[in-house]
Design an enzyme around this catalytic site. Structure first.
Site: not given
Length: 137
Positions: A30, A43
């Protein structure tokens, strides 16, 4: 976080003996792995670890002819966006990218297809940014 990485490690460990030369492992990282949001710390840390693990796998499995790459998306418009953000953030989601909008899943999918294909037979250890112009390092 540790459970997800442990599962990924064990999945790869179980799959590799069945993989032939030319096979491909693709991790999903990400943009948050490079520019973490404080509210998404677990995350972001997991996505950074996936990018690192994938780069290590490229070096470890290259001699077996197995490629490993990762894709670093963000921001991509998915059903998760309106269900996890306040309305005012949803309305401007992705506008802060150089392209001025969020990406669509259909714009992300071709990168995975390319990395899995024979056309990417010499691509290994890469992390491909699909970020609307946001840099990753």
């Amino acid at each position: 976080m540790a459970t997800n990485l442990s599962a990924l490690f064990h999945l790869v460990k179980a799959a590799v003996p069945h993989m032939r030369p030319g096979s491909s492992i693709i991790g999903s990282s990400s943009v948050n792995s490079d520019t973490p949001s404080p509210t998404l710390m677990p995350y972001a840390a997991t996505k950074a670890a996936i990018a690192n693990m994938t780069a290590s796998l490229a070096q470890l499995l290259g001699p077996k002819g197995i490629r490993a790459n990762s894709v670093a998306p963000g921001p991509i418009w998915t059903p998760l966006i309106p269900s996890t953000m306040p309305k005012e953030k949803v309305e401007s989601f992705g506008e802060d990218t150089p392209l001025g909008r969020p990406g669509q899943p259909a714009e992300l999918a071709p990168v995975y297809v390319l990395l899995a294909s024979d056309e990417a037979s010499y691509v290994s250890g890469a992390r491909v940014a699909v970020t609307g112009g946001r840099p990753i390092l």
